[in-house]
Design a protein around this motif. Structure first.
Motif, PDB file in Angstrom:
ATOM      1  N   CYS A   1      43.672  94.311  51.299  1.00 51.01           N
ATOM      2  CA  CYS A   1      44.357  93.350  50.450  1.00 51.01           C
ATOM      3  C   CYS A   1      44.434  92.008  51.167  1.00 51.01           C
ATOM      4  CB  CYS A   1      45.730  93.838  50.030  1.00 51.01           C
ATOM      5  SG  CYS A   1      46.753  94.460  51.337  1.00 51.01           S
ATOM      6  N   GLY A   2      44.609  90.973  50.374  1.00 47.16           N
ATOM      7  CA  GLY A   2      44.617  89.637  50.964  1.00 47.16           C
ATOM      8  C   GLY A   2      45.428  88.674  50.135  1.00 47.16           C
ATOM      9  N   MET A   3      45.715  87.525  50.717  1.00 45.83           N
ATOM     10  CA  MET A   3      46.431  86.455  50.008  1.00 45.83           C
ATOM     11  C   MET A   3      46.128  85.127  50.686  1.00 45.83           C
ATOM     12  SD  MET A   3      50.358  87.051  51.311  1.00 45.83           S
ATOM     13  CE  MET A   3      50.464  88.624  50.512  1.00 45.83           C
ATOM     14  N   VAL A   4      46.606  84.047  50.085  1.00 42.38           N
ATOM     15  CA  VAL A   4      46.384  82.717  50.655  1.00 42.38           C
ATOM     16  C   VAL A   4      47.280  82.563  51.897  1.00 42.38           C
ATOM     17  CG1 VAL A   4      46.666  80.244  50.167  1.00 42.38           C
ATOM     18  CG2 VAL A   4      45.779  81.789  48.413  1.00 42.38           C
ATOM     19  N   VAL A   5      46.746  81.911  52.934  1.00 45.69           N
ATOM     20  CA  VAL A   5      47.497  81.773  54.195  1.00 45.69           C
ATOM     21  C   VAL A   5      48.845  81.088  53.971  1.00 45.69           C
ATOM     22  CG1 VAL A   5      47.491  80.545  56.409  1.00 45.69           C
ATOM     23  CG2 VAL A   5      45.496  81.884  55.738  1.00 45.69           C
ATOM     24  N   LYS A   6      48.873  80.089  53.092  1.00 46.88           N
ATOM     25  CA  LYS A   6      50.140  79.376  52.843  1.00 46.88           C
ATOM     26  C   LYS A   6      51.206  80.343  52.303  1.00 46.88           C
ATOM     27  CE  LYS A   6      51.686  74.946  51.375  1.00 46.88           C
ATOM     28  NZ  LYS A   6      52.338  74.256  52.126  1.00 46.88           N
ATOM     29  N   ASP A   7      50.806  81.226  51.375  1.00 50.73           N
ATOM     30  CA  ASP A   7      51.757  82.225  50.855  1.00 50.73           C
ATOM     31  C   ASP A   7      52.142  83.195  51.962  1.00 50.73           C
ATOM     32  OD1 ASP A   7      51.705  81.204  48.276  1.00 50.73           O
ATOM     33  OD2 ASP A   7      49.939  82.376  47.725  1.00 50.73           O
ATOM     34  N   TYR A   8      51.169  83.565  52.767  1.00 45.49           N
ATOM     35  CA  TYR A   8      51.420  84.501  53.870  1.00 45.49           C
ATOM     36  C   TYR A   8      52.445  83.896  54.845  1.00 45.49           C
ATOM     37  CZ  TYR A   8      50.505  87.125  58.138  1.00 45.49           C
ATOM     38  OH  TYR A   8      50.650  87.858  59.277  1.00 45.49           O
TER      39      TYR A   8
ATOM     40  N   GLN B   1      54.736  81.794  54.131  1.00 41.28           N
ATOM     41  CA  GLN B   1      56.069  81.750  53.512  1.00 41.28           C
ATOM     42  C   GLN B   1      56.683  83.140  53.396  1.00 41.28           C
ATOM     43  OE1 GLN B   1      55.391  79.632  49.859  1.00 41.28           O
ATOM     44  NE2 GLN B   1      55.452  77.661  50.919  1.00 41.28           N
ATOM     45  N   LEU B   2      55.856  84.131  52.994  1.00 39.70           N
ATOM     46  CA  LEU B   2      56.406  85.467  52.698  1.00 39.70           C
ATOM     47  C   LEU B   2      56.443  86.372  53.924  1.00 39.70           C
ATOM     48  CD1 LEU B   2      54.422  86.006  49.373  1.00 39.70           C
ATOM     49  CD2 LEU B   2      56.841  85.424  49.565  1.00 39.70           C
ATOM     50  N   ARG B   3      55.607  86.081  54.913  1.00 40.66           N
ATOM     51  CA  ARG B   3      55.501  86.860  56.162  1.00 40.66           C
ATOM     52  C   ARG B   3      55.419  88.366  55.916  1.00 40.66           C
ATOM     53  NH1 ARG B   3      53.464  84.772  60.257  1.00 40.66           N
ATOM     54  NH2 ARG B   3      53.745  82.557  60.198  1.00 40.66           N
ATOM     55  N   PRO B   4      54.556  88.845  55.029  1.00 41.91           N
ATOM     56  CA  PRO B   4      54.477  90.300  54.804  1.00 41.91           C
ATOM     57  C   PRO B   4      53.811  90.986  55.995  1.00 41.91           C
ATOM     58  CG  PRO B   4      52.694  89.195  53.661  1.00 41.91           C
ATOM     59  CD  PRO B   4      53.503  88.111  54.307  1.00 41.91           C
ATOM     60  N   ASP B   5      54.153  92.245  56.220  1.00 46.64           N
ATOM     61  CA  ASP B   5      53.437  93.061  57.209  1.00 46.64           C
ATOM     62  C   ASP B   5      52.195  93.571  56.463  1.00 46.64           C
ATOM     63  OD1 ASP B   5      52.402  95.195  58.601  1.00 46.64           O
ATOM     64  OD2 ASP B   5      54.350  95.831  59.378  1.00 46.64           O
ATOM     65  N   LEU B   6      51.017  93.083  56.827  1.00 46.20           N
ATOM     66  CA  LEU B   6      49.816  93.388  56.038  1.00 46.20           C
ATOM     67  C   LEU B   6      49.492  94.878  56.045  1.00 46.20           C
ATOM     68  CD1 LEU B   6      47.493  90.325  56.805  1.00 46.20           C
ATOM     69  CD2 LEU B   6      48.721  90.805  54.694  1.00 46.20           C
ATOM     70  N   ARG B   7      49.769  95.549  57.161  1.00 48.06           N
ATOM     71  CA  ARG B   7      49.503  97.007  57.211  1.00 48.06           C
ATOM     72  C   ARG B   7      50.419  97.724  56.231  1.00 48.06           C
ATOM     73  NH1 ARG B   7      46.949  98.670  62.660  1.00 48.06           N
ATOM     74  NH2 ARG B   7      47.442 100.785  62.104  1.00 48.06           N
ATOM     75  N   GLU B   8      51.671  97.256  56.175  1.00 50.46           N
ATOM     76  CA  GLU B   8      52.650  97.840  55.264  1.00 50.46           C
ATOM     77  C   GLU B   8      52.231  97.585  53.803  1.00 50.46           C
ATOM     78  OE1 GLU B   8      55.621  99.797  53.792  1.00 50.46           O
ATOM     79  OE2 GLU B   8      55.063  99.884  55.924  1.00 50.46           O
ATOM     80  N   LEU B   9      51.759  96.347  53.548  1.00 49.80           N
ATOM     81  CA  LEU B   9      51.314  95.994  52.194  1.00 49.80           C
ATOM     82  C   LEU B   9      50.145  96.880  51.768  1.00 49.80           C
ATOM     83  CD1 LEU B   9      51.923  93.867  49.971  1.00 49.80           C
ATOM     84  CD2 LEU B   9      50.094  92.471  50.939  1.00 49.80           C
ATOM     85  N   LEU B  10      49.240  97.136  52.710  1.00 49.90           N
ATOM     86  CA  LEU B  10      48.086  97.986  52.407  1.00 49.90           C
ATOM     87  C   LEU B  10      48.546  99.426  52.118  1.00 49.90           C
ATOM     88  CD1 LEU B  10      45.030  98.315  52.155  1.00 49.90           C
ATOM     89  CD2 LEU B  10      44.919  98.684  54.617  1.00 49.90           C
TER      90      LEU B  10
END
Ligand SMILES: Cc1cc2nc3c(=O)[nH]c(=O)nc-3n(C[C@H](O)[C@H](O)[C@H](O)COP(=O)(O)OP(=O)(O)OC[C@H]3O[C@@H](n4cnc5c(N)ncnc54)[C@H](O)[C@@H]3O)c2cc1C
Length: 417
Positions: free
Chosen positions: A223-230, A232-241
């Protein structure tokens, strides 16, 4: 000439130059030792199949290659529909999935087989003009020694954090126009291996997810998103996956525990300057990624072909004062001749893709919103033409037109699923 970076963009560039003129001197340098891994969805749209065909490369030789004929889109509100990849309106009607480690090494080897000089583990450090040539500084990581070479043309195919681009004075993509993505590998039931899945589920917005299968029952998920959103939201990408895999399970696709996580950036959306003096950029080095689908390989390989076709003659042009060399021998063309050829490359790439990239950027901005995502997915699920336009935007050269937008809106509002 020297190509920095032996990813698909760099290797395709080398192959096309050598197919145009087998006696050109083409150096291909990479800081990595191949085969090397690259964070990617491992999905190649029909455009890559067309490019491989025009380079006369038989991709069936690659062990993990797996043809895929349709895409399934999942989205907000439980929407799900599938559509054929032939809707991308390209010469080829299907895409492929393939392990990047194998694909990139295969292309690099093809370039070497037809004459490219391979410089393994040579890191590009910098360059400066020297007469009608460029003087390029490389660092040989095996011997830990610096090394200087000259070339008449430098091609920056050195990926998302391109040093060639920086040295050429071309600024990097902004955080609004750069994506960040995580990929991992998982096992899936074989009955799911006939399609690629792209997801705009509520939990993934403002980003998106994918599941791209291989025939052996493994799949690349990410999964992916725009760096600017990332930022702001600071998601844990492993958790999101992990969350995404739960969503897929709810849709009936059980994935095993993911392994081999890898994170990388995707510069995309708007093209920077593609050329500087005796320098050209191709692939991620020039932000050639579709922000809607994350596909980048097709643009990088196409750019390499256009660059080679635009400049081979200029590189072969015999300097009028030179009487020693045979006609067609590689010499250093005057700066003006080469610059005109480089401008032809930039013009051709822009005329094919500028409007397409603007459209995909606009579409990606809209799909960050739950409301617009719902509207467009509903429109697409109700209407074959809107689905086709979506696939053409994601995997072809498609553009948003007032007609296609109005049609998607109309189909979303007026018709029931
Ligand atoms: C998570 C994720 C998923 C993606 N999914 C897909 C997908 O499914 N399909 C798709 O088409 N695209 C996808 N992409 C985009 C795709 O990976 C890129 O567009 C593609 O790799 C671009 O190829 P390239 O040759 O330009 O660069 P790269 O493949 O990045 O190759 C650049 C090469 O340059 C070398 N290099 C870098 N710096 C130097 C230096 N200083 N000196 C020497 N060598 C150097 C590197 O070692 C590397 O080998 C994805 C990207 C990400 C991050």
């Amino acid at each position: 000439m020297l190509i920095v970076g032996a990813g698909p963009a760099g290797s395709a560039t080398a192959i096309r130059y050598l197919k145009n003129a087998s006696h050109l001197k083409v150096g291909l340098a990479d800081k990595s030792n191949f085969p090397r891994d690259k964070a990617c969805g491992d999905g190649l749209g029909p455009g890559v199949v067309s490019v491989l065909n025009s380079l006369e490369i038989d991709f069936a030789e690659i062990p993990s290659v797996h043809p895929v004929h349709y895409a399934e889109v999942h989205g907000i509100g439980g929407i799900s529909f599938s559509t054929g990849l032939e809707e991308a309106n390209l010469d080829a009607s299907h895409g492929l999935t393939v392990r990047r480690q194998e694909f990139d090494d295969f292309l690099r080897q093809k370039a070497i087989d037809i004459g490219a000089l391979w410089l393994s583990e040579h890191r590009f450090v910098g360059y400066e003009p020297k007469g009608n040539m460029l003087q390029v500084h490389l660092h040989n990581q095996q011997t830990d020694q610096n090394f200087i070479t000259t070339c008449q043309l430098l091609v920056g195919a050195d990926g998302a954090s391109s040093r060639v681009r920086r040295q050429a004075g071309i600024s990097p993509s902004s955080s609004k126009r750069t994506g960040i993505g995580i990929r991992a590998y998982t096992k899936i039931p074989t009955e799911w291996t006939d399609r690629i899945i792209i997801s705009y589920e509520e939990q993934l917005l403002p980003g998106y997810g994918w599941c791209f299968p291989f025939s052996n029952g493994t799949a690349n998920v990410g999964c992916g998103m725009v760096v600017k959103d990332y930022q702001q939201l600071r998601p844990d990408l492993r958790e999101l996956l992990a969350q995404y895999l739960e969503i897929l399970a709810d849709r009936g696709l059980q994935c095993s525990e993911p392994t081999d996580h890898s994170i990388h950036i995707l510069p995309s959306g708007v093209l920077p300057k593609l050329i500087a003096e005796r320098t050209a950029l191709v692939g991620d080095a020039a932000s050639m990624i579709n922000p809607l689908s994350g596909e980048g390989i097709v643009y990088g390989m196409t750019a390499g072909m256009l660059l080679a076709d635009s400049t081979t003659k200029a590189l072969l042009k015999k300097e009028s004062s030179d009487t020693e060399t045979s006609p067609d021998t590689e010499t250093s063309p005057d700066t003006e001749t080469l610059h005109l050829a480089l401008r032809r490359y930039e013009k051709q790439f822009r005329s094919r893709y500028s409007a397409h990239f603007r459209s995909t950027y606009l579409a990606q901005r809209m799909l960050r919103s739950k409301t617009w995502t719902h509207i467009f997915l509903k429109g697409a699920s109700n209407d074959h033409k809107t689905r086709g336009a979506g696939i053409d935007l994601m995997f072809g050269d498609g553009r948003i037109t007032p007609y296609s937008s109005a049609r998607a809106l109309w189909k979303a509002i007026k018709q029931k699923p």
